[in-house]
Write a protein that holds these residues in place. Structure first.
Motif, PDB file in Angstrom:
ATOM      1  N   ASP A 193      10.894   7.230 -13.201  1.00 23.06           N
ATOM      2  CA  ASP A 193      10.794   7.360 -11.738  1.00 23.06           C
ATOM      3  C   ASP A 193       9.407   7.017 -11.204  1.00 23.06           C
ATOM      4  O   ASP A 193       9.272   6.591 -10.055  1.00 23.06           O
ATOM      5  CB  ASP A 193      11.144   8.792 -11.321  1.00 23.06           C
ATOM      6  N   VAL A 194       8.364   7.210 -12.018  1.00 22.90           N
ATOM      7  CA  VAL A 194       6.999   6.975 -11.546  1.00 22.90           C
ATOM      8  C   VAL A 194       6.800   5.517 -11.131  1.00 22.90           C
ATOM      9  O   VAL A 194       5.908   5.210 -10.323  1.00 22.90           O
ATOM     10  CB  VAL A 194       5.976   7.368 -12.643  1.00 22.90           C
ATOM     11  N   TRP A 195       7.632   4.619 -11.632  1.00 23.32           N
ATOM     12  CA  TRP A 195       7.494   3.201 -11.331  1.00 23.32           C
ATOM     13  C   TRP A 195       8.279   2.786 -10.087  1.00 23.32           C
ATOM     14  O   TRP A 195       8.324   1.601  -9.743  1.00 23.32           O
ATOM     15  CB  TRP A 195       7.962   2.361 -12.514  1.00 23.32           C
ATOM     16  N   ARG A 204       9.923  -2.279  -3.118  1.00 22.39           N
ATOM     17  CA  ARG A 204       9.701  -2.545  -4.537  1.00 22.39           C
ATOM     18  C   ARG A 204      10.804  -3.438  -5.082  1.00 22.39           C
ATOM     19  O   ARG A 204      11.974  -3.282  -4.750  1.00 22.39           O
ATOM     20  CB  ARG A 204       9.702  -1.223  -5.310  1.00 22.39           C
ATOM     21  N   ASP A 205      10.408  -4.377  -5.917  1.00 23.62           N
ATOM     22  CA  ASP A 205      11.410  -5.211  -6.578  1.00 23.62           C
ATOM     23  C   ASP A 205      12.271  -4.327  -7.480  1.00 23.62           C
ATOM     24  O   ASP A 205      11.740  -3.549  -8.278  1.00 23.62           O
ATOM     25  CB  ASP A 205      10.709  -6.286  -7.425  1.00 23.62           C
ATOM     26  N   PRO A 206      13.596  -4.411  -7.382  1.00 23.43           N
ATOM     27  CA  PRO A 206      14.468  -3.519  -8.156  1.00 23.43           C
ATOM     28  C   PRO A 206      14.684  -3.959  -9.605  1.00 23.43           C
ATOM     29  O   PRO A 206      15.369  -3.279 -10.361  1.00 23.43           O
ATOM     30  CB  PRO A 206      15.789  -3.580  -7.386  1.00 23.43           C
ATOM     31  N   ARG A 328       7.901 -18.416   4.246  1.00 23.51           N
ATOM     32  CA  ARG A 328       7.992 -17.015   4.661  1.00 23.51           C
ATOM     33  C   ARG A 328       9.278 -16.357   4.168  1.00 23.51           C
ATOM     34  O   ARG A 328       9.453 -15.145   4.320  1.00 23.51           O
ATOM     35  CB  ARG A 328       7.884 -16.913   6.182  1.00 23.51           C
ATOM     36  N   ASN A 329      10.148 -17.133   3.553  1.00 24.96           N
ATOM     37  CA  ASN A 329      11.338 -16.551   2.926  1.00 24.96           C
ATOM     38  C   ASN A 329      11.087 -16.171   1.460  1.00 24.96           C
ATOM     39  O   ASN A 329      11.966 -15.609   0.809  1.00 24.96           O
ATOM     40  CB  ASN A 329      12.505 -17.541   3.003  1.00 24.96           C
ATOM     41  N   ASN A 330       9.913 -16.508   1.007  1.00 21.96           N
ATOM     42  CA  ASN A 330       9.522 -16.165  -0.361  1.00 21.96           C
ATOM     43  C   ASN A 330       8.975 -14.740  -0.380  1.00 21.96           C
ATOM     44  O   ASN A 330       7.906 -14.484   0.179  1.00 21.96           O
ATOM     45  CB  ASN A 330       8.459 -17.161  -0.852  1.00 21.96           C
ATOM     46  N   PRO A 331       9.676 -13.792  -1.023  1.00 19.10           N
ATOM     47  CA  PRO A 331       9.191 -12.409  -1.043  1.00 19.10           C
ATOM     48  C   PRO A 331       7.909 -12.243  -1.857  1.00 19.10           C
ATOM     49  O   PRO A 331       7.281 -11.178  -1.819  1.00 19.10           O
ATOM     50  CB  PRO A 331      10.345 -11.637  -1.678  1.00 19.10           C
ATOM     51  N   TYR A 332       7.507 -13.302  -2.575  1.00 16.51           N
ATOM     52  CA  TYR A 332       6.275 -13.263  -3.364  1.00 16.51           C
ATOM     53  C   TYR A 332       5.185 -14.099  -2.705  1.00 16.51           C
ATOM     54  O   TYR A 332       4.198 -14.467  -3.355  1.00 16.51           O
ATOM     55  CB  TYR A 332       6.548 -13.754  -4.788  1.00 16.51           C
ATOM     56  N   ASN A 333       5.342 -14.391  -1.429  1.00 13.03           N
ATOM     57  CA  ASN A 333       4.345 -15.126  -0.656  1.00 13.03           C
ATOM     58  C   ASN A 333       3.133 -14.220  -0.433  1.00 13.03           C
ATOM     59  O   ASN A 333       3.204 -13.228   0.292  1.00 13.03           O
ATOM     60  CB  ASN A 333       4.957 -15.553   0.684  1.00 13.03           C
ATOM     61  N   THR A 334       2.012 -14.559  -1.076  1.00 15.61           N
ATOM     62  CA  THR A 334       0.800 -13.740  -0.923  1.00 15.61           C
ATOM     63  C   THR A 334      -0.243 -14.438  -0.038  1.00 15.61           C
ATOM     64  O   THR A 334      -1.355 -13.930   0.114  1.00 15.61           O
ATOM     65  CB  THR A 334       0.169 -13.451  -2.303  1.00 15.61           C
ATOM     66  N   ASP A 336       0.524 -15.305   3.189  1.00 15.14           N
ATOM     67  CA  ASP A 336       0.777 -14.903   4.578  1.00 15.14           C
ATOM     68  C   ASP A 336       1.084 -13.415   4.730  1.00 15.14           C
ATOM     69  O   ASP A 336       1.056 -12.900   5.851  1.00 15.14           O
ATOM     70  CB  ASP A 336       1.939 -15.714   5.147  1.00 15.14           C
ATOM     71  N   PHE A 337       1.386 -12.750   3.611  1.00 18.55           N
ATOM     72  CA  PHE A 337       1.735 -11.329   3.680  1.00 18.55           C
ATOM     73  C   PHE A 337       0.700 -10.500   2.922  1.00 18.55           C
ATOM     74  O   PHE A 337       0.300 -10.871   1.812  1.00 18.55           O
ATOM     75  CB  PHE A 337       3.128 -11.079   3.092  1.00 18.55           C
ATOM     76  N   PRO A 338       0.220  -9.412   3.508  1.00 15.85           N
ATOM     77  CA  PRO A 338      -0.851  -8.624   2.889  1.00 15.85           C
ATOM     78  C   PRO A 338      -0.362  -7.818   1.676  1.00 15.85           C
ATOM     79  O   PRO A 338       0.835  -7.597   1.483  1.00 15.85           O
ATOM     80  CB  PRO A 338      -1.281  -7.688   4.017  1.00 15.85           C
ATOM     81  N   GLY A 339      -1.330  -7.406   0.911  1.00 17.88           N
ATOM     82  CA  GLY A 339      -1.042  -6.504  -0.203  1.00 17.88           C
ATOM     83  C   GLY A 339      -0.508  -7.190  -1.444  1.00 17.88           C
ATOM     84  O   GLY A 339      -0.387  -8.415  -1.511  1.00 17.88           O
ATOM     85  N   MET A 340      -0.203  -6.366  -2.438  1.00 20.68           N
ATOM     86  CA  MET A 340       0.403  -6.882  -3.659  1.00 20.68           C
ATOM     87  C   MET A 340       1.814  -7.368  -3.361  1.00 20.68           C
ATOM     88  O   MET A 340       2.477  -6.854  -2.457  1.00 20.68           O
ATOM     89  CB  MET A 340       0.465  -5.776  -4.725  1.00 20.68           C
ATOM     90  N   PRO A 341       2.289  -8.365  -4.080  1.00 20.09           N
ATOM     91  CA  PRO A 341       3.674  -8.820  -3.864  1.00 20.09           C
ATOM     92  C   PRO A 341       4.666  -7.728  -4.212  1.00 20.09           C
ATOM     93  O   PRO A 341       4.290  -6.669  -4.724  1.00 20.09           O
ATOM     94  CB  PRO A 341       3.792 -10.021  -4.798  1.00 20.09           C
ATOM     95  N   ARG A 342       5.916  -7.982  -3.979  1.00 22.47           N
ATOM     96  CA  ARG A 342       6.952  -6.938  -4.108  1.00 22.47           C
ATOM     97  C   ARG A 342       7.169  -6.475  -5.541  1.00 22.47           C
ATOM     98  O   ARG A 342       7.753  -5.412  -5.769  1.00 22.47           O
ATOM     99  CB  ARG A 342       8.276  -7.452  -3.545  1.00 22.47           C
ATOM    100  N   GLY A 343       6.690  -7.251  -6.510  1.00 24.12           N
ATOM    101  CA  GLY A 343       6.877  -6.865  -7.903  1.00 24.12           C
ATOM    102  C   GLY A 343       6.034  -7.705  -8.832  1.00 24.12           C
ATOM    103  O   GLY A 343       5.354  -8.645  -8.411  1.00 24.12           O
ATOM    104  N   PRO A 344       6.038  -7.367 -10.137  1.00 25.85           N
ATOM    105  CA  PRO A 344       5.293  -8.149 -11.121  1.00 25.85           C
ATOM    106  C   PRO A 344       5.798  -9.586 -11.188  1.00 25.85           C
ATOM    107  O   PRO A 344       6.957  -9.865 -10.870  1.00 25.85           O
ATOM    108  CB  PRO A 344       5.571  -7.408 -12.436  1.00 25.85           C
TER     109      PRO A 344
END
Length: 398
Positions: A193-195, A204-206, A328-334, A336-344
């Motif tokens: 669960d911690v992850w 978060r990427d599932p 902008r449809n790329n969920p790993y677009n870093t 244009d979107f702030p922060g870490m991407p949605r997953g590894p």
């Protein structure tokens, strides 16, 4: 026996002549009784020595055991699978073989191993053996490559989940689709669960990406896709616990373990082991200090990750299209979107995980490969970065 002692005492005692006739007469009178006692004594001797002989006969196996180890004869029967673990001593292997009834005693196998220099070449893994084998025969079979059930897979650092599944399919012959289906529920595979918590509020990427720990595995025979993935995730859990990853990033860096895992996955594909910690610090400086435009990572490796998992193929940074970088449809677009991407974006090894825990303190905001060997250089400003980029191109970096 006491009666025999008394009898031989009478025979040895000196006799007086005056009593000789009386003694002889008495002897004649008791001749029959004297013979009875002799027969009884002889019978008792037979019983005693017979008992001793029986005792020796019955206990001979036990006596043998004191000087030699119990062992089966022949090559054994049936079939049994035995696992030899990495780093096991001969005595530990022997205990396993005895428990599986491959050998009659652990001692017999240890003696066989001591007398055969080839035993030092015994490899960890799973073996097809037989039950009730002579210890030397069991050792010979363990040393025969044909007895070993080859299910060994080496997963290099930095593979994606797709590349990992292809590698597993290639070696184990388990269909790729089976791994895909098993990976749909990472929690069932052991992801804790911690992850599943982020502190930056982003989704978060599932998926299973990041938890397929790179290592060499020797999977048991007849294991299915879910069983293999459970073993790989278990190895990931062991590694992060060993280096105290979760507690360290929470207490020292004040970020969620998942975000640190994402950072380590980026560092894994961006630089050599020796440079990964410095790269992680650049990532953290861009995202968490508020001193970089839009708090965006702006790394091309996340763009290439999306191209790979959508079956378009990765490209050198100089060949990436502007539409791909800013999709902008790329969920790993870093970009244009702030922060870490949605997953590894890869499955990091120990070096990258450690780098995400203990990055050096510096105020660099840029990094790049400065030569074709992959060494990393750092810059504080974009102007400094441009100068390094010019140098990298002169060094043949594309």
């Amino acid at each position: 026996m006491s009666e025999l002692d008394l009898h031989w005492e009478d025979e040895e005692r000196p006799r007086h002549h005056g009593r000789r006739r009386a003694s002889e007469a008495q002897g004649k009178k008791n001749k029959k009784g004297r013979g009875g006692r002799t027969f009884l004594a002889f019978f008792l001797i037979l019983v005693v020595f017979g008992g001793l002989a029986l005792g020796v006969y019955v206990g001979i196996d036990k006596v043998k055991d004191m000087f030699s180890a119990p062992d089966y004869n022949g090559g054994g029967t049936g079939e049994v699978t035995v696992e030899i673990l990495q780093g096991q001593l001969a005595a530990q292997i022997a205990d396993t073989l005895q428990q599986k009834d491959v050998v009659k005693s652990a001692k017999a196998f240890v003696e066989a191993a001591k007398n055969d220099d080839r035993s030092r070449k015994l490899q960890p893994g799973f073996y097809n053996l037989r039950k009730q084998m002579k210890a030397t025969a069991a050792l010979t079979l363990l040393l025969d490559p044909k007895s070993r059930l080859i299910n060994k897979v080496t997963l290099p650092e930095g593979l994606t989940w797709q590349e990992t599944f292809k590698k597993l399919e290639e070696i184990t012959k388990i269909p790729y689709a089976d791994f895909e289906n098993a990976a749909k529920d990472p929690k069932a595979l052991g992801v804790g669960d911690v992850w599943y918590t982020r502190q930056d509020g982003k989704p978060r990427d599932p998926g299973i990406e990041g938890f397929l720990f790179p290592a060499t595995y020797d999977f048991p025979p007849n294991v299915d896709a879910a069983g293999i993935l459970k073993l790989i995730v278990a190895r990931f859990n062991q590694e992060v616990e060993k280096i105290d990853f979760v507690n360290t990033v929470q207490s020292a860096l004040h970020i969620s373990p998942y975000e640190a895992l994402v950072a380590s996955s980026i560092a894994q594909v961006e630089g050599l082991d020796k440079d990964q910690a410095g790269i992680v610090r650049v990532l953290y400086n861009r995202v968490y200090t508020g001193k970089f435009p839009c708090n965006c990572l702006q790394v091309d490796s996340t763009v290439n990750y999306y191209l790979k998992i959508t079956n378009k193929g990765a490209k050198p940074s100089t060949e990436l299209l502007n539409s791909e970088i800013h999709n902008r449809n790329n969920p790993y677009n870093t970009h244009d979107f702030p922060g870490m991407p949605r997953g590894p974006i890869s499955n990091p090894g120990t070096s990258a995980l450690s780098a995400a825990m203990n990055p050096p303190k510096h105020d660099f905001f840029y990094f790049l490969a400065i030569d074709t060997q992959g060494n990393t250089a750092y810059a504080k400003t974009y102007k400094e970065f441009q100068a390094l980029w010019d140098q990298a191109q002169k060094n043949g970096v594309k």
